[in-house]
Design a protein around this motif. Structure first.
Motif, PDB file in Angstrom:
ATOM      1  N   TYR A 139     -50.755 -60.787 -22.485  1.00  0.00           N
ATOM      2  CA  TYR A 139     -49.803 -61.849 -22.157  1.00  0.00           C
ATOM      3  C   TYR A 139     -48.805 -62.029 -23.297  1.00  0.00           C
ATOM      4  N   GLY A 140     -47.525 -61.920 -22.975  1.00  0.00           N
ATOM      5  CA  GLY A 140     -46.479 -62.048 -23.980  1.00  0.00           C
ATOM      6  C   GLY A 140     -46.243 -60.805 -24.790  1.00  0.00           C
ATOM      7  N   GLY A 141     -46.923 -59.719 -24.466  1.00  0.00           N
ATOM      8  CA  GLY A 141     -46.796 -58.485 -25.236  1.00  0.00           C
ATOM      9  C   GLY A 141     -45.484 -57.767 -25.002  1.00  0.00           C
ATOM     10  N   TRP A 142     -45.079 -56.959 -25.977  1.00  0.00           N
ATOM     11  CA  TRP A 142     -43.794 -56.261 -25.873  1.00  0.00           C
ATOM     12  C   TRP A 142     -43.818 -55.210 -24.774  1.00  0.00           C
TER      13      TRP A 142
ATOM     14  N   GLY B  49     -33.333 -29.383 -21.400  1.00  0.00           N
ATOM     15  CA  GLY B  49     -32.640 -29.522 -22.667  1.00  0.00           C
ATOM     16  C   GLY B  49     -33.116 -30.747 -23.418  1.00  0.00           C
ATOM     17  N   SER B  50     -32.525 -31.019 -24.558  1.00  0.00           N
ATOM     18  CA  SER B  50     -33.037 -32.095 -25.407  1.00  0.00           C
ATOM     19  C   SER B  50     -32.071 -33.266 -25.505  1.00  0.00           C
ATOM     20  N   THR B  51     -31.213 -33.427 -24.511  1.00  0.00           N
ATOM     21  CA  THR B  51     -30.197 -34.473 -24.631  1.00  0.00           C
ATOM     22  C   THR B  51     -30.525 -35.731 -23.839  1.00  0.00           C
ATOM     23  N   ASN B  52     -31.484 -35.665 -22.917  1.00  0.00           N
ATOM     24  CA  ASN B  52     -31.717 -36.794 -22.027  1.00  0.00           C
ATOM     25  C   ASN B  52     -33.001 -37.559 -22.306  1.00  0.00           C
ATOM     26  N   ILE B  53     -33.361 -37.682 -23.550  1.00  0.00           N
ATOM     27  CA  ILE B  53     -34.578 -38.389 -23.878  1.00  0.00           C
ATOM     28  C   ILE B  53     -34.364 -39.237 -25.118  1.00  0.00           C
ATOM     29  N   VAL B  54     -35.082 -40.342 -25.191  1.00  0.00           N
ATOM     30  CA  VAL B  54     -34.937 -41.281 -26.305  1.00  0.00           C
ATOM     31  C   VAL B  54     -36.304 -41.463 -26.954  1.00  0.00           C
ATOM     32  N   TRP B  55     -36.363 -41.292 -28.277  1.00  0.00           N
ATOM     33  CA  TRP B  55     -37.632 -41.467 -28.985  1.00  0.00           C
ATOM     34  C   TRP B  55     -37.438 -42.421 -30.148  1.00  0.00           C
ATOM     35  N   PRO B  56     -37.549 -43.702 -29.949  1.00  0.00           N
ATOM     36  CA  PRO B  56     -37.488 -44.591 -31.116  1.00  0.00           C
ATOM     37  C   PRO B  56     -38.793 -44.482 -31.921  1.00  0.00           C
ATOM     38  N   LEU B  57     -38.659 -44.220 -33.209  1.00  0.00           N
ATOM     39  CA  LEU B  57     -39.815 -44.269 -34.091  1.00  0.00           C
ATOM     40  C   LEU B  57     -39.868 -45.667 -34.678  1.00  0.00           C
ATOM     41  N   LEU B  58     -40.930 -46.393 -34.382  1.00  0.00           N
ATOM     42  CA  LEU B  58     -41.050 -47.761 -34.871  1.00  0.00           C
ATOM     43  C   LEU B  58     -41.810 -47.757 -36.182  1.00  0.00           C
TER      44      LEU B  58
ATOM     45  N   PHE C 176     -34.337 -35.920 -37.977  1.00  0.00           N
ATOM     46  CA  PHE C 176     -34.339 -35.308 -36.648  1.00  0.00           C
ATOM     47  C   PHE C 176     -33.271 -35.887 -35.722  1.00  0.00           C
ATOM     48  N   GLY C 177     -32.526 -36.857 -36.207  1.00  0.00           N
ATOM     49  CA  GLY C 177     -31.478 -37.437 -35.379  1.00  0.00           C
ATOM     50  C   GLY C 177     -32.004 -38.266 -34.232  1.00  0.00           C
ATOM     51  N   VAL C 178     -33.153 -38.919 -34.425  1.00  0.00           N
ATOM     52  CA  VAL C 178     -33.689 -39.807 -33.402  1.00  0.00           C
ATOM     53  C   VAL C 178     -33.627 -41.244 -33.906  1.00  0.00           C
ATOM     54  N   SER C 179     -33.802 -42.179 -33.006  1.00  0.00           N
ATOM     55  CA  SER C 179     -33.695 -43.586 -33.363  1.00  0.00           C
ATOM     56  C   SER C 179     -34.899 -44.047 -34.176  1.00  0.00           C
ATOM     57  N   SER C 180     -34.696 -45.064 -34.994  1.00  0.00           N
ATOM     58  CA  SER C 180     -35.803 -45.710 -35.704  1.00  0.00           C
ATOM     59  C   SER C 180     -35.573 -47.211 -35.685  1.00  0.00           C
TER      60      SER C 180
ATOM     61  N   GLY D 182     -43.871 -62.265 -32.597  1.00  0.00           N
ATOM     62  CA  GLY D 182     -43.794 -60.917 -33.146  1.00  0.00           C
ATOM     63  C   GLY D 182     -43.569 -59.889 -32.061  1.00  0.00           C
ATOM     64  N   ASN D 183     -44.252 -60.063 -30.935  1.00  0.00           N
ATOM     65  CA  ASN D 183     -44.043 -59.174 -29.796  1.00  0.00           C
ATOM     66  C   ASN D 183     -42.609 -59.251 -29.289  1.00  0.00           C
ATOM     67  N   LYS D 184     -42.042 -60.451 -29.323  1.00  0.00           N
ATOM     68  CA  LYS D 184     -40.666 -60.626 -28.865  1.00  0.00           C
ATOM     69  C   LYS D 184     -39.695 -59.845 -29.743  1.00  0.00           C
ATOM     70  N   VAL D 185     -39.942 -59.838 -31.051  1.00  0.00           N
ATOM     71  CA  VAL D 185     -39.088 -59.079 -31.964  1.00  0.00           C
ATOM     72  C   VAL D 185     -39.135 -57.594 -31.626  1.00  0.00           C
ATOM     73  N   VAL D 186     -40.346 -57.065 -31.428  1.00  0.00           N
ATOM     74  CA  VAL D 186     -40.478 -55.643 -31.094  1.00  0.00           C
ATOM     75  C   VAL D 186     -39.760 -55.337 -29.790  1.00  0.00           C
ATOM     76  N   PHE D 187     -39.982 -56.162 -28.777  1.00  0.00           N
ATOM     77  CA  PHE D 187     -39.330 -55.960 -27.481  1.00  0.00           C
ATOM     78  C   PHE D 187     -37.815 -55.942 -27.621  1.00  0.00           C
ATOM     79  N   GLU D 188     -37.268 -56.915 -28.329  1.00  0.00           N
ATOM     80  CA  GLU D 188     -35.813 -57.011 -28.472  1.00  0.00           C
ATOM     81  C   GLU D 188     -35.245 -55.798 -29.197  1.00  0.00           C
ATOM     82  N   GLU D 189     -35.947 -55.310 -30.208  1.00  0.00           N
ATOM     83  CA  GLU D 189     -35.446 -54.162 -30.955  1.00  0.00           C
ATOM     84  C   GLU D 189     -35.518 -52.881 -30.129  1.00  0.00           C
ATOM     85  N   VAL D 190     -36.587 -52.719 -29.359  1.00  0.00           N
ATOM     86  CA  VAL D 190     -36.704 -51.540 -28.497  1.00  0.00           C
ATOM     87  C   VAL D 190     -35.627 -51.554 -27.420  1.00  0.00           C
ATOM     88  N   ILE D 191     -35.388 -52.726 -26.828  1.00  0.00           N
ATOM     89  CA  ILE D 191     -34.369 -52.839 -25.786  1.00  0.00           C
ATOM     90  C   ILE D 191     -32.990 -52.494 -26.344  1.00  0.00           C
TER      91      ILE D 191
END
Length: 247
Positions: free
Chosen positions: A21-24, A116-125, A169-173, A201-210
């Motif tokens: 409940y309330g998790g990101w 190919g490798s252009t249509n994927i998103v990998w945020p490293l948290l 690697f040119g991916v998001s963090s 804290g979960n809200k912060v993670v959610f907002e940053e991922v979004i």
């Protein structure tokens, strides 16, 4: 035909608990309802060293429908200090970075095999901050000395290492270690036991991922629904709407 794309959340207990409940993760599921399937793959206590054994099971190279995005949230356990109760989880910083490289390479290869490798998103948290003297595990194991299992300083080193690999690697963090320090009283506001997340804290993670997803063609409002909205279905000819959607 795959109706919805998938987004995989890969990590340790902070990911495993993200559907509470309330998790990101739960918030992501709500945001992407009927747009994408949010798949949680969190493993409490895992390090990047152990996570490597899961890659071929969770992200098989033979898959024809790899996820369109995957979050990688590991490092909380790698940063455990040697010589303490959680020493078995400790992964040296340089090995941690190399393990992250292996994870990103695998994800890239899994996607490349399809389109190919252009249509994927990998945020490293990166790891969130630690308030270790509040952590129940610490107080249980060391009630008198209160010796920390992890420290904010060491955790910061791992956070910076994660950012370095993402840049390489040119991916998001997402640097949660820095992000959470921006708020006064972050210890009690964002951490429930000194390590895991509160609803705030979960809200912060959610907002940053979004933020990352919205900036990388995965904005939920712009994504199509899996099947027609009820208002688009002609009650006299319902088949037409479904036929057009599924062609």
């Amino acid at each position: 035909m795959k109706i919805r794309p998938s987004i995989v959340l890969f990590g340790d207990s902070i990911t495993e608990q993200s559907f509470r409940y309330g998790g990101w993760g739960a918030s992501l599921t709500d945001t992407y309802s009927r747009k994408a399937d949010i798949v949680v793959r969190g493993y409490g206590g895992y390090t990047t060293r152990w996570a490597l054994f899961l890659l071929h099971h969770i992200f098989p190279l033979s898959s024809t429908t790899p996820p369109v995005a995957a979050t990688v949230f590991l490092g909380a356990n790698d940063a455990a200090l040697p010589g303490r109760t959680s020493e078995r989880q400790h992964v040296p910083l340089e090995e941690y970075k190399e393990n992250l490289r292996k994870i990103v390479r695998h994800l890239k290869n899994a996607q490349k095999n399809v389109c190919g490798s252009t249509n994927i998103v990998w945020p490293l948290l990166t790891r969130d901050k630690n308030d270790l003297f509040q952590h129940k595990t610490v107080l249980t194991c060391y009630p008198a000395m209160k010796i920390p299992e992890r420290t904010n300083e060491v955790t910061g080193d791992y956070a910076n290492g994660c950012v370095e690999v993402a840049t390489e690697f040119g991916v998001s963090s997402i640097n949660l270690w820095s992000r959470m320090q921006e708020t006064q009283g972050w210890q009690k506001k964002f951490l429930s036991d000194g390590l895991h997340l509160t609803p705030d804290g979960n809200k912060v993670v959610f907002e940053e991922v979004i933020k990352v997803f919205n900036g990388a063609w995965l904005s939920a409002p712009d994504m199509p629904y899996d099947f027609p909205q009820y208002s688009d279905i002609d009650p006299h000819n319902p088949e037409k709407a479904f036929r057009e959607r599924c062609l």
